[in-house]
Every structure is written in C-alpha cells, then in structure tokens.
Enzyme design. Structure first.
Site, PDB file in Angstrom:
ATOM      1  CB  CYS A  85      -0.914   0.009   1.205  1.00  0.00           C
ATOM      2  SG  CYS A  85      -1.830  -1.508   1.404  1.00  0.00           S
ATOM      3  CG  HIS A 332      -6.350   1.988   0.694  1.00  0.00           C
ATOM      4  ND1 HIS A 332      -5.201   2.553   0.177  1.00  0.00           N
ATOM      5  CD2 HIS A 332      -5.940   0.969   1.505  1.00  0.00           C
ATOM      6  CE1 HIS A 332      -4.151   1.896   0.640  1.00  0.00           C
ATOM      7  NE2 HIS A 332      -4.571   0.930   1.439  1.00  0.00           N
TER       8      HIS A 332
HETATM    9  N1  COA Z   1     -16.789   1.186   4.314  1.00  0.00           N
HETATM   10  C1  COA Z   1     -18.075   1.544   4.094  1.00  0.00           C
HETATM   11  N2  COA Z   1     -18.930   0.805   3.346  1.00  0.00           N
HETATM   12  C2  COA Z   1     -18.428  -0.291   2.779  1.00  0.00           C
HETATM   13  C3  COA Z   1     -17.093  -0.713   2.961  1.00  0.00           C
HETATM   14  C4  COA Z   1     -16.281   0.085   3.761  1.00  0.00           C
HETATM   15  N3  COA Z   1     -15.011  -0.271   3.962  1.00  0.00           N
HETATM   16  N4  COA Z   1     -16.901  -1.856   2.263  1.00  0.00           N
HETATM   17  C5  COA Z   1     -18.078  -2.147   1.665  1.00  0.00           C
HETATM   18  N5  COA Z   1     -18.993  -1.204   1.969  1.00  0.00           N
HETATM   19  C6  COA Z   1     -20.389  -1.162   1.561  1.00  0.00           C
HETATM   20  C7  COA Z   1     -20.530  -1.316   0.059  1.00  0.00           C
HETATM   21  O1  COA Z   1     -20.570  -0.061  -0.576  1.00  0.00           O
HETATM   22  C8  COA Z   1     -21.850  -2.036  -0.057  1.00  0.00           C
HETATM   23  O2  COA Z   1     -22.892  -1.078   0.104  1.00  0.00           O
HETATM   24  P1  COA Z   1     -24.227  -1.187  -0.772  1.00  0.00           P
HETATM   25  O3  COA Z   1     -24.850  -2.516  -0.389  1.00  0.00           O
HETATM   26  O4  COA Z   1     -25.023   0.007  -0.346  1.00  0.00           O
HETATM   27  O5  COA Z   1     -23.786  -1.149  -2.189  1.00  0.00           O
HETATM   28  C9  COA Z   1     -21.901  -2.928   1.174  1.00  0.00           C
HETATM   29  O6  COA Z   1     -21.017  -2.305   2.121  1.00  0.00           O
HETATM   30  C10 COA Z   1     -21.430  -4.345   0.918  1.00  0.00           C
HETATM   31  O7  COA Z   1     -20.245  -4.261   0.139  1.00  0.00           O
HETATM   32  P2  COA Z   1     -19.353  -5.518  -0.182  1.00  0.00           P
HETATM   33  O8  COA Z   1     -18.443  -5.123  -1.316  1.00  0.00           O
HETATM   34  O9  COA Z   1     -20.214  -6.738  -0.330  1.00  0.00           O
HETATM   35  O10 COA Z   1     -18.499  -5.649   1.145  1.00  0.00           O
HETATM   36  P3  COA Z   1     -17.499  -6.791   1.474  1.00  0.00           P
HETATM   37  O11 COA Z   1     -18.019  -7.505   2.662  1.00  0.00           O
HETATM   38  O12 COA Z   1     -17.162  -7.592   0.267  1.00  0.00           O
HETATM   39  O13 COA Z   1     -16.184  -5.982   1.841  1.00  0.00           O
HETATM   40  C11 COA Z   1     -14.615  -5.392   3.515  1.00  0.00           C
HETATM   41  C12 COA Z   1     -16.084  -5.335   3.059  1.00  0.00           C
HETATM   42  C13 COA Z   1     -14.474  -4.649   4.827  1.00  0.00           C
HETATM   43  C14 COA Z   1     -14.187  -6.844   3.710  1.00  0.00           C
HETATM   44  C15 COA Z   1     -13.738  -4.715   2.411  1.00  0.00           C
HETATM   45  O14 COA Z   1     -14.161  -3.376   2.252  1.00  0.00           O
HETATM   46  C16 COA Z   1     -12.272  -4.751   2.774  1.00  0.00           C
HETATM   47  O15 COA Z   1     -11.621  -5.778   2.623  1.00  0.00           O
HETATM   48  N6  COA Z   1     -11.707  -3.634   3.238  1.00  0.00           N
HETATM   49  C17 COA Z   1     -10.308  -3.578   3.643  1.00  0.00           C
HETATM   50  C18 COA Z   1      -9.430  -3.332   2.456  1.00  0.00           C
HETATM   51  C19 COA Z   1      -7.966  -3.517   2.845  1.00  0.00           C
HETATM   52  O16 COA Z   1      -7.611  -4.428   3.577  1.00  0.00           O
HETATM   53  N7  COA Z   1      -7.096  -2.665   2.330  1.00  0.00           N
HETATM   54  C20 COA Z   1      -5.691  -2.733   2.581  1.00  0.00           C
HETATM   55  C21 COA Z   1      -5.393  -2.357   3.971  1.00  0.00           C
HETATM   56  S1  COA Z   1      -3.748  -2.725   4.497  1.00  0.00           S
END
Ligand code: COA
Length: 386
Positions: A85, A332
């Site tokens: 990242c 991100h």
């Molecule tokens: N913040 C706010 N809303 C979020 C979100 C977040 N981080 N991630 C997903 N959403 C929302 C989506 O917009 C979607 O909304 P909608 O139903 O109104 O369209 C809903 O939540 C479901 O989204 P989805 O893509 O199915 O979520 P997910 O469960 O697949 O992913 C996480 C959620 C937290 C697992 C994912 O965002 C993630 O992995 N984040 C971390 C990324 C990371 O690790 N980056 C590197 C860091 S070192």
C-alpha cells in the site's frame, strides 16, 4: 542535491469504476496532471508508477511499459514501484530523488490500482503480509489491525468509540470531496453497529476496496514558476522499513518505520510536528489513523483516542487530519494512495480544495504505509505565501 517542487497534480474519481479499465485510469490521471502542470506529454523525462499488485487484481504485470504505451509516452523510461500500500509514496520518492539528483528535470509519479475486478480482494491484499507466517495461517489485514486495536485499548484505555471516531471524521471530510468513494457522513453508533469484520473492527472501521489513480509532476524548485504560479515545495521525502510480520515487533501499538521516517523527515525539513497544519495519514483501518497521529508526534502515545474525541484533528482543530476523507472515505486503491495523499496536500496548500479547504495552511505531511508498517513513506510539503 537540488530542491524539488510539485507543479501538477490530479486524481480520478475513486470507487467501483466498472466502466474504466486499469490503463484508462492511470492514463486519465497522467494526462490531467500534465495539463495541470501546463506541460505537454513530450516534456516528461521519466515516469515512476506505484502499483501493488496488477498481477493479482487484473492479471497484468509489466506496468511501466503498458502505461508508457497507452499514454503515448514511449520511449521515455517508465518504472513500476512496489511496496504494497506504500507503492505510491515510494513512486513519488523515486521521482523526487531523480529530480533532486539532477538526473531528470520533469518527472511524473503516478499510482494506480483496479481492485474491484476480482470477486474477493482479500487474498490479493493479503500478499502484502508475511505469506508463510501470517496470510497462509488465515491472518489477513483486518485481523492484524484488530490485534493492534485490542492492544491499544488494553495498554492505554483507548475506547472503542474513540477508534470509531477516526472513521467518522473521514466520512465527515469525505462528504465534501467530490472525488471520494463515500460522500456521506456516518455516526459512531453506525460504526459500532456495522457488520463485524475482525473484532473489535467492523466494516465501517475499514477502508474500502477501490479503483482509482492519481498523478503528480515534479521539477526542480528553481524552474517551477515556469509551470505554475503556486509551486508546492518538497521539504522532506523519507522512507523506512520494519518487520513485515507483526509478531516480530516489540510493540503492537506503534509502527517503528513511521517513527524512524518521521524523525528523518522533521530533521530534513527542519520542522517539528507542531509546525504541521495538516496531515494525510494512512487509515486503512480506523486504528491505524489513531496510531499514526501518535507516531507522527502530534499527540503523546496513548493520547490519540482522547484527541479524536476532543475534536483536535477536525478541519478546524489543532491539526487537520485527512481533510480529503482519508483512505476510509476517499477510498484506498492501494498503489494510488501515496500519490493522492500528496495531491490532496497540494490542493490544500494552493487553496483549491473547495468545501473541504483547511484555512491558512502553509505546510502538511503525508504518511503512506505498506502492510502493517513493513514500509513507511513520509513527505513534508510547504507553500510560500507572499
Ligand atoms: N466502508 C463503508 N462501506 C463499505 C465498505 C467500507 N469499507 N466496504 C463495503 N462497503 C459497503 C458497500 O458499498 C456495499 O454497500 P451497498 O450494499 O449500499 O452497495 C456494502 O457495504 C457491501 O459491500 P461488499 O463489497 O459486499 O463488502 P465486502 O463484505 O465484500 O467488503 C470489507 C467489506 C471490509 C471486507 C472490504 O471493504 C475490505 O476488505 N476492506 C479492507 C481493504 C484492505 O484491507 N485494504 C488494505 C489495507 S492494508
């Protein structure tokens, strides 16, 4: 060494961008940055492109050549830079060093990631952790940062609400940023009641999975007025490493690469944390934003939670942290983050940040982290106000 200035910046919209490909994103950002610098493509001497894992997300490696071709900039040298990242932060640093050394005059640093083309982004992101000792055992990034959060709460009495406050701040600022992935406010209650990801962290503590690109043009400071009325000066560019794996650290509540890179950066700039008007920090998870404001020296270790609760990092607080919305709300796209952080500070210092403008700012710092801090890149930027 020559002094270096930023003369052009850009970012694409961040989010789930189904209609744009990997190459579309980075070319769009690059062209906009060149235009912002009042240059033409042929003025660019070299490009450094931050990208964490085009291979795993879109099946594409050899990113430098791809982008040189599709931006129409062959045969200029185009080099991909990778540090998870922190890839964008390191690409910017490479561009700065290339100009500072006198090797090139006008260099583009870009960053790009297209993360939403895969069904599950987690395994690709987990490649930034220690493969054998962490990822393969099922310990992915949310759980690594969850352990850091638990330890911070245990050692310093940091509350769950204070940690959530960092995400609330990101969304408050992101609501004012037209390029942000999420442009809506959230409450502490919403964070606490959102879907559990890795206890104590919930979905609203996490940065999202994002597509996007950003680009910056740098040149020697003494030539910058040829391209812009408001050059933004690079006062420091530093980088440090730490153990890739969390279990080999002495402490879970601080990131040693940040501490090392920050000390070097403040020394290089001859400035202190108190001189910083604003910061763009790496809040891939809310706890990491909290740890960053302590490790960068804005608040004593253990006092970050209270600072969030007291509103000290709001846009009109002691130091404006993540006026863009940060990783949480702006989004991100991994390789783009280190670039867009410096682009945001540039817009702020030029007073071009619209509704999210921080008033009277003359200096700002960026902190871009790879993994759980195996790499940290820091830049300090300033503007001359006449
Ligand atoms: N913040 C706010 N809303 C979020 C979100 C977040 N981080 N991630 C997903 N959403 C929302 C989506 O917009 C979607 O909304 P909608 O139903 O109104 O369209 C809903 O939540 C479901 O989204 P989805 O893509 O199915 O979520 P997910 O469960 O697949 O992913 C996480 C959620 C937290 C697992 C994912 O965002 C993630 O992995 N984040 C971390 C990324 C990371 O690790 N980056 C590197 C860091 S070192």
């Amino acid at each position: 060494m020559r002094d270096v200035a930023i003369v052009g910046v850009s970012q694409t919209k961040f989010g789930e961008l189904w209609e744009k490909s990997f190459r579309d994103l980075v070319v769009e950002a690059g062209i906009d940055a060149i235009r912002d610098a009042n240059m033409n493509g042929e003025d660019i001497d070299a490009m450094y492109i931050g990208n964490m894992t085009g291979g795993l997300f879109v099946g594409q490696e050899h990113i430098g050549s791809l982008i040189a071709e599709h931006s129409g900039l062959t045969p200029i040298p185009a080099t991909r830079v990778e540090a998870a990242c922190a890839s964008g932060g390191l690409a910017l640093r490479q561009a700065i060093m290339a100009v500072a050394s006198g090797y090139y005059d006008r260099v583009m640093a870009a960053g790009v990631e297209k993360m939403t083309d895969v069904v599950d982004a987690t395994p690709a992101i987990a490649a930034a952790a220690d493969r054998e000792w962490e990822a393969q055992q099922g310990v992915t990034f949310p759980s690594l940062y969850a352990m850091m959060a638990k330890r911070h709460m245990y050692e310093y009495g940091t509350t769950r609400e204070q940690i959530a406050g960092f995400a609330v701040l990101g969304h408050k600022n992101g609501a004012l940023n037209p390029k942000a992935q999420f442009q809506r406010e959230i409450s502490v209650d919403a964070v606490l009641n959102s879907t559990k990801v890795a206890s104590p962290l919930n979905i609203l503590d996490c940065s999202p999975v994002s597509d996007g690109a950003a680009a910056i043009i740098v040149c020697p400071a003494d030539k910058a007025h040829k391209y812009t009325d408001t050059p933004i000066y690079i006062r420091a560019s530093t980088q440090a490493s730490a153990t890739i794996s969390l279990h080999n650290r002495k402490s879970l509540t601080t990131i040693p690469s940040t501490i090392f890179a920050a000390k070097k950066a403040y020394d290089m700039a001859n400035l202190t944390p108190k001189d910083m008007d604003m910061a763009e920090v790496h809040d891939c998870f809310s706890i990491n934003g909290l740890i960053a404001i302590e490790d960068l020296g804005f608040f004593e270790k253990g006092k970050g939670g209270q600072a969030i609760e007291d509103g000290l990092i709001e846009r009109d607080g002691d130091i404006a942290v993540n006026p863009s919305g940060g990783l949480k709300a702006r989004g991100h796209p991994l390789g783009a983050t280190g670039i867009v952080q410096a682009a945001e500070i540039t817009w702020q210092l030029r007073q071009e940040a619209g509704k999210r403008q921080v008033s009277d700012a003359t200096s700002g710092i960026t902190l871009n982290i790879g993994g759980t801090g195996g790499t940290a890149a820091i830049h300090i930027l300033s503007v001359d106000r006449k």
